[in-house]
Design an enzyme around this catalytic site. Structure first.
Site, PDB file in Angstrom:
ATOM      1  N   ASP A 207      -0.853   4.314   1.390  1.00 47.49           N
ATOM      2  CA  ASP A 207      -0.167   3.873   0.170  1.00 47.49           C
ATOM      3  C   ASP A 207       0.604   2.603   0.491  1.00 47.49           C
ATOM      4  OD1 ASP A 207       1.574   5.976   1.736  1.00 47.49           O
ATOM      5  OD2 ASP A 207       2.969   4.598   0.779  1.00 47.49           O
ATOM      6  N   ASP A 209       4.129   1.214   0.631  1.00 49.38           N
ATOM      7  CA  ASP A 209       5.448   1.819   0.671  1.00 49.38           C
ATOM      8  C   ASP A 209       6.244   1.359  -0.557  1.00 49.38           C
ATOM      9  OD1 ASP A 209       6.933   3.602   2.411  1.00 49.38           O
ATOM     10  OD2 ASP A 209       8.332   1.952   2.700  1.00 49.38           O
TER      11      ASP A 209
END
Ligand SMILES: [Zn+2]
Length: 261
Positions: A207, A209
């Protein structure tokens, strides 16, 4: 006997990737391991596996007994460790699903046992190049051949966790020069160097952050989803790398000799 071990991180804890699996139970001077060590084969190569978070992901990052894990791997004769880890990306170009081979770390942990040397002897080990260059090189070569999207060098910042970063922290980590963020590399990599074991990491970007403007706050569910697709890439890299590693002497093995006070 196995010379190479994989420390399986989040999403990577299935010993059935090996054939002829055996379980090794052992105690250590530092207490219990995260999990039993599984040994088995990939082709003709003997390999060991240990699950960093324990069976069913029940050990929080701060509570992982890294010293026991590394001590046990050393004890059974391991000379090379490939550690897998999920990570958040702090850079636009490191997209979710990409693989990263970090070459530097920043230690943002707070309360972990980070050395084997805390009794009668002190060791100040050099950490200029914390990851084994030769091992990283092989992993990256294999990833390139398999046409897996990857990044050859990166700085990983290891945070204490178990919570994820605030947006302010995430922006600060970027400003500090970190490229990815995780909760496991430090002190594992440090202890491996103290033990004279070559260590490299395969980080799976799950992902962006929380610095990322378009990013909804990170959730565990999002990470698990991306990880499923990452795990296959990591397996392929690991499987193809174990055949190619030169298990002879590497400078990582003797680094501790000049560190003892
Ligand atoms: Zn090495």
């Amino acid at each position: 006997m196995a010379k190479i071990a994989m420390i399986g991180g989040s999403g990577f804890d299935d010993p059935n990737i090996l054939s002829e699996i055996r379980q090794v139970k052992m105690g250590t001077p530092y207490g219990p391991l995260s999990s039993d060590i599984s040994t088995g084969k990939i082709g003709s190569i003997e390999v060991a596996l240990i699950n960093r978070h324990g069976k069913g992901h029940r050990i929080a990052p701060s509570l992982i007994n890294n010293r026991a894990n590394i001590w046990a791997l050393k004890e059974i004769g391991i000379t090379h460790i490939v550690a897998t880890t999920a990570c958040g990306s702090l850079r636009q170009e490191i997209e979710p699903g990409h693989i990263v081979f970090p070459d530097q770390f920043i230690d943002w942990t707070k309360s972990r046992k980070n050395s084997f040397f805390e009794g009668d002897q002190v060791a100040h080990i050099s950490m200029g190049d914390p990851f084994c260059k030769k091992l990283r090189q092989i992993l990256a070569e294999v990833a390139a051949e398999l046409q897996i999207k990857h990044h050859m060098s990166a700085t990983v910042i290891t945070i204490e966790g178990p919570r994820f970063s605030t947006r302010a922290e995430s922006r600060m980590f970027r400003a500090l020069g970190a490229d990815i963020v995780n909760m496991s590399t430090v002190p594992e990599v440090v202890l491996a160097r103290e033990a004279g074991i070559c260590y490299a990491s395969i980080a799976m970007s799950t992902d962006y952050d929380s610095w990322h403007v378009s990013e909804a706050p990170v959730t565990w569910e999002m990470i698990v989803q991306t990880m499923k697709t990452n795990v296959e890439s990591v397996k392929q890299i690991f499987f193809n790398s174990v055949q190619r590693i030169n298990y002879e002497q590497c400078e990582c093995k003797t680094a501790i000799e000049s560190a003892l006070v």
